[in-house]
Enzyme design. Structure first.
Site, PDB file in Angstrom:
ATOM      1  N   ASP A 127     -35.136 -50.752 -15.083  1.00  0.00           N
ATOM      2  CA  ASP A 127     -35.020 -52.211 -15.228  1.00  0.00           C
ATOM      3  C   ASP A 127     -35.557 -52.938 -13.988  1.00  0.00           C
ATOM      4  O   ASP A 127     -35.875 -54.123 -14.054  1.00  0.00           O
ATOM      5  CB  ASP A 127     -33.556 -52.602 -15.466  1.00  0.00           C
ATOM      6  CG  ASP A 127     -32.602 -52.075 -14.403  1.00  0.00           C
ATOM      7  OD1 ASP A 127     -32.880 -50.998 -13.825  1.00  0.00           O
ATOM      8  OD2 ASP A 127     -31.580 -52.730 -14.123  1.00  0.00           O
ATOM      9  N   TYR A 179     -39.080 -49.859  -4.552  1.00  0.00           N
ATOM     10  CA  TYR A 179     -38.759 -48.867  -5.581  1.00  0.00           C
ATOM     11  C   TYR A 179     -39.313 -49.316  -6.940  1.00  0.00           C
ATOM     12  O   TYR A 179     -39.996 -48.549  -7.632  1.00  0.00           O
ATOM     13  CB  TYR A 179     -37.236 -48.673  -5.649  1.00  0.00           C
ATOM     14  CG  TYR A 179     -36.752 -47.935  -6.872  1.00  0.00           C
ATOM     15  CD1 TYR A 179     -36.946 -46.567  -7.016  1.00  0.00           C
ATOM     16  CD2 TYR A 179     -36.102 -48.619  -7.910  1.00  0.00           C
ATOM     17  CE1 TYR A 179     -36.509 -45.893  -8.158  1.00  0.00           C
ATOM     18  CE2 TYR A 179     -35.657 -47.956  -9.038  1.00  0.00           C
ATOM     19  CZ  TYR A 179     -35.864 -46.598  -9.162  1.00  0.00           C
ATOM     20  OH  TYR A 179     -35.434 -45.940 -10.288  1.00  0.00           O
TER      21      TYR A 179
HETATM   22  N1  LIG Z   1     -30.049 -44.009 -11.044  1.00  0.00           N
HETATM   23  C1  LIG Z   1     -30.256 -45.157 -11.670  1.00  0.00           C
HETATM   24  O1  LIG Z   1     -29.406 -46.064 -11.664  1.00  0.00           O
HETATM   25  C2  LIG Z   1     -31.532 -45.369 -12.453  1.00  0.00           C
HETATM   26  C3  LIG Z   1     -31.716 -46.604 -13.123  1.00  0.00           C
HETATM   27  C4  LIG Z   1     -32.877 -46.786 -13.865  1.00  0.00           C
HETATM   28  C5  LIG Z   1     -33.831 -45.779 -13.964  1.00  0.00           C
HETATM   29  N2  LIG Z   1     -33.636 -44.618 -13.286  1.00  0.00           N
HETATM   30  C6  LIG Z   1     -34.662 -43.565 -13.409  1.00  0.00           C
HETATM   31  O2  LIG Z   1     -34.078 -42.485 -14.115  1.00  0.00           O
HETATM   32  C7  LIG Z   1     -34.635 -41.244 -13.661  1.00  0.00           C
HETATM   33  C8  LIG Z   1     -33.515 -40.286 -13.287  1.00  0.00           C
HETATM   34  O3  LIG Z   1     -32.759 -40.888 -12.237  1.00  0.00           O
HETATM   35  P1  LIG Z   1     -31.511 -40.140 -11.582  1.00  0.00           P
HETATM   36  O4  LIG Z   1     -30.583 -41.190 -11.094  1.00  0.00           O
HETATM   37  O5  LIG Z   1     -31.027 -39.054 -12.493  1.00  0.00           O
HETATM   38  O6  LIG Z   1     -32.216 -39.502 -10.310  1.00  0.00           O
HETATM   39  P2  LIG Z   1     -31.593 -38.531  -9.188  1.00  0.00           P
HETATM   40  O7  LIG Z   1     -30.205 -38.131  -9.523  1.00  0.00           O
HETATM   41  O8  LIG Z   1     -31.865 -39.191  -7.876  1.00  0.00           O
HETATM   42  O9  LIG Z   1     -32.514 -37.247  -9.344  1.00  0.00           O
HETATM   43  C9  LIG Z   1     -33.878 -37.316  -9.075  1.00  0.00           C
HETATM   44  C10 LIG Z   1     -34.446 -35.941  -9.251  1.00  0.00           C
HETATM   45  O10 LIG Z   1     -35.825 -35.985  -8.860  1.00  0.00           O
HETATM   46  C11 LIG Z   1     -36.089 -34.845  -8.060  1.00  0.00           C
HETATM   47  N3  LIG Z   1     -37.206 -35.102  -7.172  1.00  0.00           N
HETATM   48  C12 LIG Z   1     -37.294 -35.994  -6.157  1.00  0.00           C
HETATM   49  N4  LIG Z   1     -38.492 -35.904  -5.553  1.00  0.00           N
HETATM   50  C13 LIG Z   1     -39.185 -34.935  -6.205  1.00  0.00           C
HETATM   51  C14 LIG Z   1     -40.476 -34.370  -6.054  1.00  0.00           C
HETATM   52  N5  LIG Z   1     -41.328 -34.783  -5.091  1.00  0.00           N
HETATM   53  N6  LIG Z   1     -40.856 -33.382  -6.908  1.00  0.00           N
HETATM   54  C15 LIG Z   1     -40.028 -32.947  -7.874  1.00  0.00           C
HETATM   55  N7  LIG Z   1     -38.782 -33.433  -8.059  1.00  0.00           N
HETATM   56  C16 LIG Z   1     -38.376 -34.417  -7.242  1.00  0.00           C
HETATM   57  C17 LIG Z   1     -34.798 -34.622  -7.299  1.00  0.00           C
HETATM   58  O11 LIG Z   1     -34.742 -33.310  -6.786  1.00  0.00           O
HETATM   59  P3  LIG Z   1     -33.874 -33.019  -5.450  1.00  0.00           P
HETATM   60  O12 LIG Z   1     -32.468 -33.339  -5.777  1.00  0.00           O
HETATM   61  O13 LIG Z   1     -34.108 -31.577  -5.212  1.00  0.00           O
HETATM   62  O14 LIG Z   1     -34.457 -33.908  -4.393  1.00  0.00           O
HETATM   63  C18 LIG Z   1     -33.765 -34.873  -8.389  1.00  0.00           C
HETATM   64  O15 LIG Z   1     -33.559 -33.730  -9.171  1.00  0.00           O
HETATM   65  C19 LIG Z   1     -35.583 -41.615 -12.532  1.00  0.00           C
HETATM   66  O16 LIG Z   1     -36.886 -41.708 -13.055  1.00  0.00           O
HETATM   67  C20 LIG Z   1     -35.129 -42.991 -12.095  1.00  0.00           C
HETATM   68  O17 LIG Z   1     -36.190 -43.750 -11.551  1.00  0.00           O
HETATM   69  C21 LIG Z   1     -32.511 -44.383 -12.556  1.00  0.00           C
END
Ligand SMILES: NC(=O)c1ccc[n+]([C@@H]2O[C@H](COP(=O)([O-])OP(=O)(O)OC[C@H]3O[C@@H](n4cnc5c(N)ncnc54)[C@H](OP(=O)(O)O)[C@@H]3O)[C@@H](O)[C@H]2O)c1
Length: 284
Positions: free
Chosen positions: A100, A123
């Site tokens: 969002d 971001y």
């Molecule tokens: N969190 C929110 O509130 C939110 C809201 C809207 C959209 N999103 C989107 O939803 C998706 C999932 O978010 P999430 O909150 O589940 O994320 P998260 O918990 O921060 O997990 C991100 C994952 O990406 C991996 N990662 C980071 N850098 C990397 C790289 N260079 N190569 C390969 N893997 C890598 C991390 O691995 P490590 O742990 O090993 O670093 C981790 O497994 C993302 O696309 C995010 O932008 C999130």
């Protein structure tokens, strides 16, 4: 089908792996494949031979991105482009999870997928770069924008509130930003259903309804049976590094026309609290 989940150790990735039944799921952590390295991405996709690549990996530190824009763009922009390019080389379908925060929050109504993007922070800009890379490089793509994720595999906003409730007499939470909290378990199931139905294009996928962070915090404490008072504060008082949209509610219409409807966020918070208890992460 064979489904490659990149970012499988993340909050959403963990739920995708856990709840994606009836297909063959291949998890990939950042240790297995760093998406900034196209050679590694190619090697992994060659071996995995997936029908779909689900890209849930991202650099998700919103304030950290302001300090470190190179990292945000390297992972969310160029890393995403690497995955899209290789998926296309092998003619694989691709789902990208976006946010969002691509919007600036000035809309008077919930955002539709075709509304113009205008991110307020690094971001958000890096995720727009990721979306553009997907559209430019891939022929069969699905972008699922979501918001305000919470899940039990990693500490997210509700867990921080529950922790604060154990050691603070009162908790101050921002009341002038509106969005749709989304339970990663519900999002994971919706993503699975979208992939199975061979969906394409840009979609908005969140739990139903909307609230402020203040209301979200109160609901978490209510569902967990905690009585710690929550006080509303403004975004200015919270003094965070990255700007955030005041209103980033995503319309569910694009999802609903595909016959998918996620429960309301309050019910999802109830399910989240139950899951925390089941995992022994929250006392009765
Ligand atoms: N969190 C929110 O509130 C939110 C809201 C809207 C959209 N999103 C989107 O939803 C998706 C999932 O978010 P999430 O909150 O589940 O994320 P998260 O918990 O921060 O997990 C991100 C994952 O990406 C991996 N990662 C980071 N850098 C990397 C790289 N260079 N190569 C390969 N893997 C890598 C991390 O691995 P490590 O742990 O090993 O670093 C981790 O497994 C993302 O696309 C995010 O932008 C999130």
């Amino acid at each position: 089908m064979r489904i490659l989940i990149i970012g499988s150790s993340g909050m959403l990735g963990s739920d995708l792996v856990e709840h994606w039944t009836d297909d063959e799921v291949i998890p990939a952590t950042s240790g297995d494949v760093d998406i900034r390295d196209m050679g590694l991405v190619r090697q992994f996709i060659t071996q995995a031979r997936p029908d779909w690549v689900v890209l849930a990996a991202a650099y998700t530190d919103v304030d950290g991105s302001e300090w470190n824009p190179e990292q945000a763009f390297a992972v969310n922009g160029e890393g995403t482009r690497n995955v899209a390019r290789v998926a296309q080389e092998f003619d694989r379908k691709l789902l990208y999870v976006s946010t969002d925060y691509v919007f600036d929050g000035t809309s008077p109504r919930p955002y539709e997928p075709d509304d113009p993007v205008h991110p307020l922070n690094v971001y958000g800009a890096s995720k727009v770069a990721g979306e553009n890379a997907i559209r430019e490089e891939s022929e069969h793509w699905l972008i699922a924008r979501t918001s305000w994720l919470f899940g039990t595999s990693r500490a997210s906003f509700p867990e921080k509130i529950l922790r604060a409730a154990t050691c603070q007499p009162q908790i101050k939470v921002v009341a002038d930003q509106m969005g749709s909290p989304t339970f990663t378990r519900d999002l994971a199931t919706a993503i699975r259903d979208l992939v199975r139905s061979d969906a394409r294009g840009t979609l908005h996928v969140t739990n139903s309804g909307a609230c402020s962070w203040f209301e979200f915090a109160k609901e978490v404490l209510l569902k967990a049976g905690r009585k710690t008072p929550v006080l509303p504060i403004t975004t200015a008082e919270a003094d965070r590094l990255a700007k955030r949209p005041a209103y980033s509610v995503l319309s569910p219409a694009s999802l609903n026309v595909r016959g998918i409807r996620l429960r309301n966020w309050q019910e999802a918070v109830g399910a989240y609290v139950a899951e925390l208890r089941q995992k022994g992460k929250l006392d009765r």
